[in-house]
Scaffold this motif. Structure first.
Motif, short mmCIF file in Angstrom:
data_model
loop_
_atom_site.label_atom_id
_atom_site.label_comp_id
_atom_site.label_asym_id
_atom_site.label_seq_id
_atom_site.Cartn_x
_atom_site.Cartn_y
_atom_site.Cartn_z
N PRO A 1 9.18 5.10 -5.16
CA PRO A 1 7.84 4.77 -5.65
C PRO A 1 7.78 3.36 -6.23
CG PRO A 1 8.93 6.33 -7.15
CD PRO A 1 9.97 5.80 -6.21
N GLU A 2 7.00 2.50 -5.60
CA GLU A 2 6.82 1.14 -6.12
C GLU A 2 5.75 1.20 -7.21
OE1 GLU A 2 6.24 -1.67 -2.72
OE2 GLU A 2 6.53 0.16 -1.60
N GLN A 3 6.03 0.61 -8.34
CA GLN A 3 5.15 0.75 -9.52
C GLN A 3 4.49 -0.57 -9.88
OE1 GLN A 3 4.70 3.68 -11.68
NE2 GLN A 3 3.08 2.34 -12.46
N LYS B 1 0.59 2.89 -6.76
CA LYS B 1 1.99 3.25 -6.69
C LYS B 1 2.22 3.59 -5.22
CE LYS B 1 3.02 6.08 -9.95
NZ LYS B 1 3.38 6.21 -11.35
N HIS B 2 3.03 2.82 -4.53
CA HIS B 2 3.27 3.14 -3.12
C HIS B 2 4.39 4.17 -3.05
CE1 HIS B 2 1.52 -0.97 -1.70
NE2 HIS B 2 0.63 -0.17 -2.24
N ASN B 3 4.05 5.30 -2.47
CA ASN B 3 5.02 6.38 -2.38
C ASN B 3 5.70 6.32 -1.01
OD1 ASN B 3 5.78 9.17 -3.72
ND2 ASN B 3 5.41 9.60 -1.56
N ASN C 1 0.63 -3.59 7.96
CA ASN C 1 -0.79 -3.43 7.70
C ASN C 1 -0.87 -2.99 6.26
OD1 ASN C 1 -3.16 -1.89 7.16
ND2 ASN C 1 -3.61 -1.89 9.34
N ARG C 2 -1.54 -3.81 5.45
CA ARG C 2 -1.59 -3.53 4.01
C ARG C 2 -2.80 -2.69 3.63
NH1 ARG C 2 3.17 -3.88 1.58
NH2 ARG C 2 4.30 -5.68 2.29
N THR C 3 -3.65 -2.38 4.61
CA THR C 3 -4.90 -1.72 4.24
C THR C 3 -4.88 -0.23 4.55
OG1 THR C 3 -5.91 -2.11 6.41
CG2 THR C 3 -6.17 -3.85 4.76
N PHE D 1 7.34 6.61 5.79
CA PHE D 1 5.91 6.47 5.62
C PHE D 1 5.63 6.04 4.19
CE2 PHE D 1 5.35 8.90 9.53
CZ PHE D 1 4.26 8.23 10.08
N GLU D 2 4.61 5.21 4.05
CA GLU D 2 4.26 4.72 2.73
C GLU D 2 2.86 5.21 2.40
OE1 GLU D 2 4.53 0.45 2.64
OE2 GLU D 2 4.32 0.36 0.48
N PHE D 3 2.76 6.11 1.44
CA PHE D 3 1.46 6.64 1.03
C PHE D 3 0.98 5.76 -0.12
CE2 PHE D 3 -0.91 10.19 -1.34
CZ PHE D 3 -2.07 9.97 -0.61
MG MG Z 1 5.08 -1.26 -0.34
#
Ligand code: MG
Ligand code: ADP
Length: 705
Positions: free
Chosen positions: A200-202, A327-329, A443-445, A455-457
């Motif tokens: 998780p990116e915070q 927070k990217h999960n 793709n950041r959107t 996968f990044e939620f």
């Molecule tokens: Mg990320």
């Protein structure tokens, strides 16, 4: 220059980890405990005394006086009640330090003040905490001294989950079982366990603590409720990845060291898009560890900030008009033999297991988009999702050019014959090396993006626990795997059956794939045409928890009972209503006690100046003072009217029967009334002499840290 740190030496020094266990536990006990941790076998209570003893000895040697069962109730933050290790004094008046196996394994707590959504009436107050030995105990060192924290699950007397960890562990077991079946179908019978992994990116903001303390909105609600935009916002893009300033750098250094000591693998740090916004990303871990460690990250961020004269804002939208925090999960599935199920390899079109996994995930996300959306619902996220900086509230999947091309081939011709490659990156400079490019750009959107082998939620809010998102991901994918495995295990011709199944799933769920720009209005219209859900706000997302579909999904996999889901829906409505009410009352407080009095003082200055100038020089042009006085007075009366309306709305909404109705009333009536109060106040802030304005401005907060 600050002091050098020996990371390897301090990493995990406050954790009762494998190394310490191996050193301190009798060998047979260590082996049995390691078995449970590694293979998920049942914990043998007879070893508890020995483990508790070793843990206590280690903790006391490290200065601990207390222990606590550390758990994650449905408040979204962690909870702890400290007990000291001391036993009753003996006849000589001396005490010994104790921790019994029973105390380690099970705690009883009067849990009646934690949210239970009606699962437990206050007269049935008993709640139990149970040791989760798969997440290591650790020492928390702060002003209270040193405390041994024992990660636990929290349940009611009847075994209903009252926390975020229990369902997470249940969902991890569910996906483990089904994912192993997929491996076995492809002949890989060596695989015994599959574990979801999470990184998780915070994101967070740092502001000066003295300024923070002058803003009641930040103190009570974590976000600003008033505030005009400064002349400069984030339009120059000069903060993103910018040089980290000294004060912030010193904060990050201390934060990293604290986290490393606690065994949290903090890895990446940088400035984010908004001024005063930053990010920390850890190395990914098993999902339950990642969830626990993310709680530790959030707590440590706040603690270190307060020590350094800073305040850490974890709210999803601390400043209107400035990017919010998420927070990217990052999520993937790893086997005990070291295979990542989401790794497509170099030629994805030939990787049939990967294509099946991908097709199952597409199905899971398409069928249960409502639940995934719901899992990211916290009050603060309503101000972020879809606000041109974070993904919209519509769930879709980005797979990138390479995978989309393979999907196209499969859907159109029934077979895929090639995979696009990234080719070489040519810089046009001879001295720079040419690279092999990734097969896909980013793709950041997209709210749910495939990023090479995970996968990044991206919908999760910055203040939220990542537990729910992973509970949902694990369970919906477990269901898709189960349905696939049921079908394929029964097939006579596996190759043909798997081929047909992949094609069928891809065709049926193609609509969930969207590789374009998710921030545009065109996508909102396109998504509506595709029949994709757009649950814009938290209150609209909550009913997803209590559909027949949800009862069946979570019931089938033993993750949530119907009662647990109903309780969670109730808790979410209540949390939403409470949060809006606190914000509304804070606005009333600030408007009534700070802004309006300040503006009145300023109008007196204007009026005095007007009469003084007129008296001194009747021919002087006083149009500026007159205009300002008029404009200020008009806005002042607009504010007062809006304040009265907001007060009225709070009363009428509180009178609504039922939590669901109350939450909806908050969204429909209080939130717009808050915006109506804010608008004139923000315009006044631009007119009134800064010396009269009662609290620091946006500019003061985000540019002067
Ligand atoms: Mg990320
Ligand atoms: P980016 O967001 O730019 O893709 P990284 O690729 O470095 O950044 O990863 C971001 C986060 O994803 C980190 O927390 C990292 O540990 C995590 N991550 C990387 N690989 C995996 C994986 N296989 N499973 C889960 N998380 C992962």
């Amino acid at each position: 220059m600050s002091e050098a740190v020996n990371v390897a030496a301090i990493f995990g020094e406050n954790v009762f980890n494998e190394t310490v266990m191996k050193e301190r536990l009798p060998r047979d006990i260590y082996i049995r405990l390691a078995e449970t941790i590694e293979n998920g076998s049942q914990l043998d209570p007879s070893i508890a005394d020995a483990v508790a003893h070793a843990m206590k000895e280690w903790a006391v040697e490290n200065g601990a006086t207390h222990y606590t069962h550390w758990f994650q109730p449905l408040t979204g933050v962690t909870a702890e009640k400290h007990d000291s290790f001391i036993g009753s004094p003996d006849s000589m008046g001396t005490v010994r330090m104790n921790l019994s196996g029973k105390e380690l394994i099970k705690g009883e707590t009067d849990g009646s003040s934690f949210p239970s959504g009606g699962l437990r009436a206050t007269f049935e107050a008993r709640g139990y905490t149970a040791w989760d030995c798969t997440s290591p105990a650790f020492l928390k060192k702060d002003a209270t001294g040193v405390t041994l924290c024992i990660p636990t699950a929290f349940c009611s007397y009847k075994g209903e989950a009252l926390d975020k960890k229990t369902p997470l562990l249940r969902s991890m077991e569910a996906i483990d079982k089904q994912a192993v079946r997929i491996f076995h179908l492809f002949g890989n019978t060596a695989v015994k366990r599959v574990t979801p992994c999470v990184g998780p990116e915070q994101e967070y903001f740092l502001v000066d603590r003295d300024k923070y303390m002058q803003r009641k909105d930040l103190i009570y609600t974590g976000r600003t409720l008033f505030g005009a935009m400064p002349p400069k916002g984030q339009e120059m893009d000069d903060h993103y990845y910018g040089v980290i300033r000294e004060r912030i750098g010193a904060y990050m250094k201390e934060l990293n060291e604290e986290l490393w000591k606690l065994g949290v693998p903090a890895k990446t740090q940088h400035n984010e898009v908004a001024p005063a916004q930053h990010e920390l990303a850890p190395i990914y871990e098993k999902a339950n560890l990642a969830v626990d460690n993310n709680q530790i990250v959030m707590e440590t961020m706040k603690k270190v900030a307060s020590r350094r004269g800073l305040a850490c804002l974890l709210h999803e939208k601390p400043f209107q008009g400035v990017n919010g925090s998420g927070k990217h999960n990052n999520w993937s599935l790893a086997s005990d033999t070291g295979i990542n199920m989401l790794d497509p390899g170099i030629t994805p079109h030939e990787n049939i297991q990967f294509l099946l996994v991908l097709a199952c995930i597409m199905k899971a996300v398409d069928v249960h988009a409502d639940l995934l959306r719901q899992s990211a619902a916290v009050p603060g996220n309503d101000y972020r999702l879809g606000a041109q900086e974070a993904p919209p509230a519509i769930i879709s999947i980005f797979v990138g050019e390479q995978i989309e091309d393979v999907i196209d081939q499969l859907c159109s011709t029934g077979s895929a014959t090639h995979s696009k490659t990234g080719g070489k990156l040519m810089t046009g400079v001879t001295t720079l090396p040419d690279f092999d490019k990734d097969a896909t750009d980013r793709n950041r959107t997209s709210p749910f993006a495939f990023t090479g082998n995970k996968f990044e939620f991206r919908m999760v809010g910055s203040s939220d626990s990542v537990a729910e998102s992973n509970v949902v991901l694990n369970t919906i994918v477990a269901e898709a795997f189960k349905e696939a495995a049921d079908e394929l295990e029964a097939a006579d011709d596996f190759d043909l059956a798997v081929h047909n199944l992949i094609k069928r799933l891809l065709v049926e769920h193609r609509r969930i794939i969207f590789n374009g720009n998710g921030y545009t209005d065109a996508w909102v219209e396109e998504a509506a045409r595709r029949g994709l859900l757009n649950l814009k706000c938290m209150v609209d997302s909550i009913p997803s928890l209590v559909t027949e579909k949800a009862f069946k999904l979570f019931g089938d996999f033993g993750v949530y009972t119907k009662a647990e889901l109903e309780a969670r829906a109730e808790i979410e409505y209540e949390a939403y209503a409470k949060s809006v009410n606190i914000e509304a009352k804070t606005m009333i407080d600030m408007a009534g006690k700070q802004i309006i009095p300040a503006v009145i003082r300023y109008t007196i200055v204007l009026a005095n100046s007007l009469s003084a100038v007129r008296a001194a020089c009747p021919e002087a042009d006083v149009s500026v003072q007159t205009e300002l006085l008029l404009e200020t007075s008009d806005l002042l009366s607009e504010m007062k009217a809006a304040l009265s309306t907001l007060e009225e709305k709070i009363k009428t909404c509180a009178a609504r029967e039922g939590m669901c109705e109350r939450a909806h009333a908050c969204y429909d009536e209080i939130v717009p009334a808050m915006a109506a109060l804010r608008a004139p106040a923000d315009r006044l802030e631009m007119l009134v002499d800064k010396g009269y304005w009662p609290f620091p401005s946006y500019g003061d907060l985000i540019f002067e840290v």
